[in-house]
Design an enzyme around this catalytic site. Structure first.
Site, mmCIF file in Angstrom:
data_model
loop_
_atom_site.group_PDB
_atom_site.id
_atom_site.type_symbol
_atom_site.label_atom_id
_atom_site.label_comp_id
_atom_site.label_asym_id
_atom_site.label_seq_id
_atom_site.Cartn_x
_atom_site.Cartn_y
_atom_site.Cartn_z
ATOM 1 N N GLY A 1 1.130 -9.022 10.904
ATOM 2 C CA GLY A 1 -0.102 -8.192 10.870
ATOM 3 C C GLY A 1 -0.154 -7.135 11.665
ATOM 4 N N ARG A 2 0.472 -5.936 11.237
ATOM 5 C CA ARG A 2 0.508 -4.805 12.192
ATOM 6 C C ARG A 2 -0.878 -4.249 12.117
ATOM 7 N NH1 ARG A 2 3.914 -0.475 13.808
ATOM 8 N NH2 ARG A 2 2.742 1.239 14.169
ATOM 9 N N TYR B 1 8.630 -12.117 9.056
ATOM 10 C CA TYR B 1 9.543 -11.757 7.996
ATOM 11 C C TYR B 1 10.087 -13.260 7.558
ATOM 12 C CZ TYR B 1 9.305 -6.998 9.267
ATOM 13 O OH TYR B 1 9.015 -5.660 9.507
ATOM 14 N N ILE C 1 1.936 -9.625 1.836
ATOM 15 C CA ILE C 1 1.587 -10.631 2.734
ATOM 16 C C ILE C 1 0.719 -10.560 3.718
ATOM 17 C CG2 ILE C 1 3.882 -12.104 2.174
ATOM 18 C CD1 ILE C 1 4.543 -11.920 5.153
ATOM 19 N N ASP C 2 0.454 -9.260 4.331
ATOM 20 C CA ASP C 2 -0.197 -9.078 5.451
ATOM 21 C C ASP C 2 -1.840 -9.196 4.877
ATOM 22 O OD1 ASP C 2 1.687 -8.458 7.016
ATOM 23 O OD2 ASP C 2 1.522 -6.150 6.961
ATOM 24 N N ASP D 1 0.722 -1.254 -0.043
ATOM 25 C CA ASP D 1 -0.118 -0.016 -0.008
ATOM 26 C C ASP D 1 0.811 1.212 0.181
ATOM 27 O OD1 ASP D 1 -0.357 0.754 3.263
ATOM 28 O OD2 ASP D 1 0.474 -1.193 2.946
#
Length: 580
Positions: free
Chosen positions: A299-300, A479, A252-253, A223
């Site tokens: 997944g922040r 990661y 990948i999130d 993004d």
């Protein structure tokens, strides 16, 4: 005449060749290299391609401001790719299938947009962290360029966006590209995290594409990278450059998706990779019968990875950050939820289990969010208070300094800070990321919950009466799961995205993101097109300033199909061993 590669790049080229030879030396690498991605029927032949257009688009949020910032590229239509040689190419009407009970009905009409068959000069750059399938985007791009015109040229800017800004590149040939088909990582041309956003950086990028006479630049990124791709497209348009900028959805999130972009590439592989590891832990837990495994997953900003891994492995407890936020739960509430499951299983003689935790969960807990926001603002780069903390040598002095700041602000922030273990407090004082946020990936949130559960279990009478002894192990999967060989899905999805990127550039479309959709169906039935990046954007506060960004996709805890399925079954998973 232009050189085939700039002088500083010999080392990068040697590194690329060396890594490829390692892939070729393994049996598995050879098998993956020989895999032939299936291609959607609509773009299998690149002859007879037609572009149809929908109505003008609007931004996802703060439309007036996005329009003001992107006057040249705002409001462009969604485009659909059809083929006059394919029956039911459906380039006049299309109702796309969209996940999570949402549907979009777009009326497409035949347009005057022409797809050029002339030789094209195209650049490609990889931006941000790697994701499985990135190399197949490039192979799809390369193959499509050569199929349309053998004289087309593809340049790979090495080391990420900086490669564009300083004109560092290699010319990609069949010999190079073929070595990386269906392989993991971004090592063909390598990636980087620099941003093309300042006027100086934008001018440097314009100079590079102009010197190479590029018709297009493909930005493979998430993004943030695609937000900067939109800025670059706008800048090129204002300067009347012929170079189109096209983005490819990567992360990948799983938080780069919407009604039109059904999935970012790499997500499928990452979830399957993590699920394999979690499944191993589940079986190890029940085999040994004495350990609880607390697993932090990447997944922040969204719990998409955690939710999908849970659906594939059926662990005993899964935290969904968005649900915690919607129910306004406190840290105490979340810990009590964990302890209750641990105690209930212990009373059944089960002193083991698996708990999944999204890495960003702490910022979805309202009390902790307030604390983090205060620290982000107080300790932002260049602030006087940050300089004062850096002068202190001892960690204890730094923590006491922050405690004093908090006591002078809100007492609740101080109490929330004090409840955290010392090592977690120290992580909150680390240097902020480029967006000015706490580096949540560096916070061992799984260890925090282990410590808090251990403390609370000491007060549980029934738990202690049954003779249970709490043993726990923490794991962090992030990661280390994003550079593996892509799944067949990602290999084919990325290859199709590369072909679509070529077609968007050949059509002169600037500021678009490649779109491949109907992904729940067979590959041959996938549809293709593009959407203006600006329609995904809104305004958020970054480093204290309103900034245009692509809106992140969070888990839909109200209407989401996957979440609803999860909710119906999680109570059974909590008490029973339903591991896959």
């Amino acid at each position: 005449p232009l050189p085939t590669q700039s002088a500083p790049l010999n080392m990068a080229g040697l590194v690329a060749d060396a890594s490829a030879s390692l892939v070729q030396s393994t049996t598995f690498g050879k098998i993956r290299q020989e895999f032939k991605p299936r291609i959607p029927t609509i773009v299998e032949s690149l002859e007879g391609i037609e572009i149809s257009t929908g109505p003008k688009t609007a931004a996802a949020g703060q439309a007036w401001e996005i329009n003001r910032l992107f006057p040249e590229t705002y409001g462009q239509p969604v485009v659909n790719i059809g083929n006059i040689n394919v029956i039911d190419s459906n380039h006049s009407n299309h109702k796309s299938h969209v996940p999570q009970n949402s549907s979009t009905n777009i009326q497409f009409a035949k347009s005057d947009i022409k797809v050029s068959s002339a030789p094209l000069r195209v650049g490609v750059v990889m931006s941000g962290g790697p994701a499985p399938g990135g190399h197949n985007v490039i192979t799809g791009l390369f193959d499509a360029l050569k199929e349309m015109n053998e004289d087309s040229v593809l340049l790979g800017f090495t080391g990420g966006p900086k490669g564009v800004m300083i004109n560092r590149y290699i010319q990609l040939t069949a010999d190079i590209v073929n070595q990386y088909r269906n392989s993991g990582g971004f090592d063909m041309i390598q990636s980087g995290r620099e941003k093309m956003q300042s006027t100086q950086q934008l001018l440097a990028s314009l100079k590079t594409v102009t010197e190479h006479n590029l018709d297009g630049l493909v930005v493979i990124g998430g993004d943030g990278s695609n937000t900067h791709a939109a800025k670059l497209a706008e800048f090129f348009a204002t300067k009347k450059s012929k170079c189109s900028v096209v983005g490819i959805p990567k992360t990948i999130d799983g938080d780069l998706q919407n009604d039109l972009i059904e999935m970012s590439f790499g997500f499928d592989t990452a979830v399957k990779t993590f699920a394999h590891w979690v499944s191993n832990l589940c079986r190890a837990a029940v085999s040994e019968g004495q350990t609880w495994h607390f697993v932090k997953l990447m997944g922040r900003d969204a719990s998409q990875v955690t939710l999908d891994v849970a659906l594939q492995t059926q662990p005993n407890l899964t935290l969904i950050s968005e649900e915690i936020q919607s129910e306004n739960l406190l840290l105490h509430d979340v810990t009590e939820m964990m302890v209750s499951v641990i105690e209930e299983r212990a009373l059944q003689g089960k002193h083991y289990g698996v708990i999944l935790i999204p890495e960003g969960v702490i910022q979805f807990i309202s009390s902790m969010r307030a604390l983090i926001d205060y620290l982000n603002e107080t300790l932002k780069e260049g602030s006087k208070l940050l300089k004062e903390i850096k002068k202190l040598a001892e960690l204890s002095d730094k923590i006491n300094y922050v405690r004093k700041l908090l006591s002078n602000d809100l007492p609740t922030n101080l109490s929330n800070f004090d409840v955290l273990p010392r090592d977690i407090q120290a992580k909150l004082l680390l240097e902020r990321d480029p967006q000015g946020n706490v580096q949540l990936a560096q916070i061992p949130i799984e260890q925090l919950f282990i410590q808090m559960c251990e403390q609370k279990l000491r007060t549980r009478t029934k738990y202690n009466a049954c003779g249970a002894k709490f043993r726990a192990a923490g794991h962090s999967y992030g990661y280390d799961g994003r550079s593996g060989f892509p799944s067949n899905f990602d290999a084919q999805y990325c290859y199709a995205l590369g072909r679509v990127g070529t077609l968007l550039i050949a059509s002169g479309l600037n500021g678009y993101m490649a779109r491949v959709y109907n992904l729940e169906y067979d590959v041959k039935q996938w549809k293709c097109g593009g959407i203006p990046i600006t329609m995904m954007m809104g305004i958020e506060i970054r480093l204290g300033e309103p900034t245009p960004v692509i809106k992140k996709c969070l888990v839909d805890v109200e209407y989401g199909r996957k979440f609803s399925y999860f909710v119906k079954r999680r109570d059974d998973w909590a008490v029973d061993d339903c591991y896959r």
